[in-house]
Design a protein around this motif. Sequence first.
Motif, short mmCIF file in Angstrom:
data_model
loop_
_atom_site.label_atom_id
_atom_site.label_comp_id
_atom_site.label_asym_id
_atom_site.label_seq_id
_atom_site.Cartn_x
_atom_site.Cartn_y
_atom_site.Cartn_z
N ALA A 25 0.82 -1.21 0.00
CA ALA A 25 0.00 0.00 0.00
C ALA A 25 0.85 1.26 0.00
O ALA A 25 0.47 2.27 -0.61
CB ALA A 25 -0.94 -0.01 1.21
N ASP A 26 2.00 1.23 0.68
CA ASP A 26 2.80 2.45 0.76
C ASP A 26 3.35 2.86 -0.60
O ASP A 26 3.48 4.06 -0.90
CB ASP A 26 3.95 2.28 1.76
N ILE A 27 3.62 1.90 -1.48
CA ILE A 27 4.11 2.23 -2.82
C ILE A 27 2.98 2.85 -3.66
O ILE A 27 3.19 3.80 -4.41
CB ILE A 27 4.71 1.00 -3.50
N VAL A 28 1.77 2.30 -3.50
CA VAL A 28 0.63 2.85 -4.23
C VAL A 28 0.36 4.29 -3.80
O VAL A 28 0.22 5.20 -4.63
CB VAL A 28 -0.63 1.99 -4.00
N PHE A 29 0.29 4.53 -2.48
CA PHE A 29 -0.14 5.83 -1.97
C PHE A 29 0.97 6.87 -1.93
O PHE A 29 0.69 8.07 -2.09
CB PHE A 29 -0.73 5.66 -0.57
N LEU A 30 2.21 6.44 -1.73
CA LEU A 30 3.30 7.40 -1.57
C LEU A 30 4.16 7.57 -2.81
O LEU A 30 4.93 8.54 -2.89
CB LEU A 30 4.18 6.99 -0.39
N ARG A 31 4.05 6.66 -3.78
CA ARG A 31 4.87 6.78 -4.99
C ARG A 31 4.02 6.92 -6.25
O ARG A 31 4.31 7.75 -7.11
CB ARG A 31 5.80 5.57 -5.11
N MET A 32 2.98 6.08 -6.37
CA MET A 32 2.15 6.13 -7.58
C MET A 32 1.17 7.30 -7.56
O MET A 32 1.01 8.00 -8.56
CB MET A 32 1.37 4.81 -7.73
N PHE A 33 0.49 7.51 -6.44
CA PHE A 33 -0.55 8.53 -6.38
C PHE A 33 -0.05 9.96 -6.60
O PHE A 33 -0.68 10.72 -7.35
CB PHE A 33 -1.30 8.44 -5.04
N PRO A 34 1.05 10.40 -5.96
CA PRO A 34 1.46 11.80 -6.13
C PRO A 34 1.73 12.17 -7.59
O PRO A 34 1.26 13.22 -8.07
CB PRO A 34 2.73 11.90 -5.28
N GLY A 35 2.47 11.34 -8.32
CA GLY A 35 2.76 11.65 -9.71
C GLY A 35 1.53 11.56 -10.59
O GLY A 35 1.33 12.39 -11.49
N THR A 36 0.69 10.57 -10.32
CA THR A 36 -0.54 10.40 -11.11
C THR A 36 -1.44 11.62 -10.96
O THR A 36 -1.96 12.16 -11.95
CB THR A 36 -1.28 9.14 -10.66
#
Length: 537
Positions: free
Chosen positions: A45-56
């Motif tokens: 979950a941390d990769i989804v919320f902290l890495r994928m979401f901000p750039g998206t």
Amino acid sequence: MKASWARQHGFSSGDLNGFLGLVVDNLSIMAFLATALIGIFGFPADIVFLRMFPGTTFGVLLGNLAYTAMARRLARQSGREDVTAMPLGLDAPTSIGMALLVLGPAFLHFRQAGLDTHAAGVATWELGMAALVIMGVLKFVLSFFGGMVQRHVPRAGLLGSIAGIALVLMGFLPLVEILKVPVVGFAGLGVVLYALVARARMPWNVPGVLVAFVVGALLYYVLGPLGWLGHGYQPPAAWQWRFALPVPTLQWLQGIPAAVPYLPLILPFGLLMVVGGINVTESARAAGDDYRTRDILLVEALATLVAGFCGGVAQTTPYIGQPSYKAMGARSGYTLLTGIVIGLGGVFGYLSNLVELVPLSVLAPILVFVAIGITVQAFEATPMRYAAAVVFSFFPAIARMVTIKLSDPAYVAPEHFQALFTDQSHGMPELAVITILGNGFIITSMIWASFLVALIDGRTMRACAILLLGGALSLFGIIHSVQPSGGIYAPWLIEDASRLRVWQFAGAYMVLAAVLMLLSVASGSHKRTSTDEQRSN
């Protein structure tokens, strides 16, 4: 005085409704993306919320800011106050496709290769960034040749392929999520159909999407704690403070090798958005707002590129509903507000908390409605005589959906799936046929629909040329890959058993082309074909 200031700065009373509708649309797509990766594939979950979401979400911010500026420029040039900005957000079909067809399977592949959960998540994130950059570059190049793409690929092929994605990935799979908690999901779906399909008026002109969202959430959080939803209710996660800036990175370069096998999916995703952007611009022009098509496409491409460089994994696109937003009185304020709320939500983490707070059964009805709309549009925007071609283009997408379910370890153990796929005791096994048909399904759908359109038009030689192209693409696994993963290859480098399947599928296209040529010559229809082609030229 306040009303005058609002009009001067591009705001109207309809912008609030437009803002609520556009935000909920984006939130539903992000929720499905996160839920699919975390809930179905076990993604960190941390990769989804902290890495994928901000750039998206940063891509959504930049794109909406640019479209807001374009609307205000058009308003100044035309002297009109009723100019409505082009809505921009995450593309639903390709975002869901990225989750279910690219990111999720890639994560499982990395896990099977021996990487731990976190390392596999990082490798998949890098692949997702690389895929988004590839799509952004493709969209940037094609934005200068969009008209040529439209001329050479029939509308039935373009719309049929994306309708296939919509029907099975955006429609059927979310419908399953709805019926996992039927009391909640079916009520929300009913409100969506009542408001958006039957076009019934909502109280105080509140957007139907928002009403469905509120009804579903109330049912879930009122009936759930009482035990009336059974195991369908999950208590909300604790609110977490998450802060992550969309910092540009070159880590996407490390994901390019892993992205290569997924090019048969990634490239059509970008192509479809270019054609979609052209259609959306035409729709806005018909509603009275004459935007330059190339500007709309370039903003879409650059927003996708920037998102990819900053860690994003889902592409942005202008939404088809610009006339609907115009009808509700929205101007340019709603895109400005949406961009800020979505963009900052990825940075400060409140979007990820909302995603965790709102169950998929509440958001899935919106996706089902979008799927219905896209599928209906494929028939409405295509001449009736090509309806069979649109339907024909759905079959590869259905095969892909079946493969997704059968390859899920929760249903079929990986070793059992592989054994069924490679079994040669009774000819080509059915599971192999379904999987091979579904691999590269977007391009397959375009080939099949385009071939049938050419036949319907009496252009037999053109149909044969399309079939020969399909055969050539089959040789390299761009369509009908004989590998369970759907990867591309050189046919002379794969094992003998698989090579036979390659030649069978490629040969099928070539044999059919030869048969049609002979029939055309024997019946004399090639004369009509030549005449038709001369007229079209």
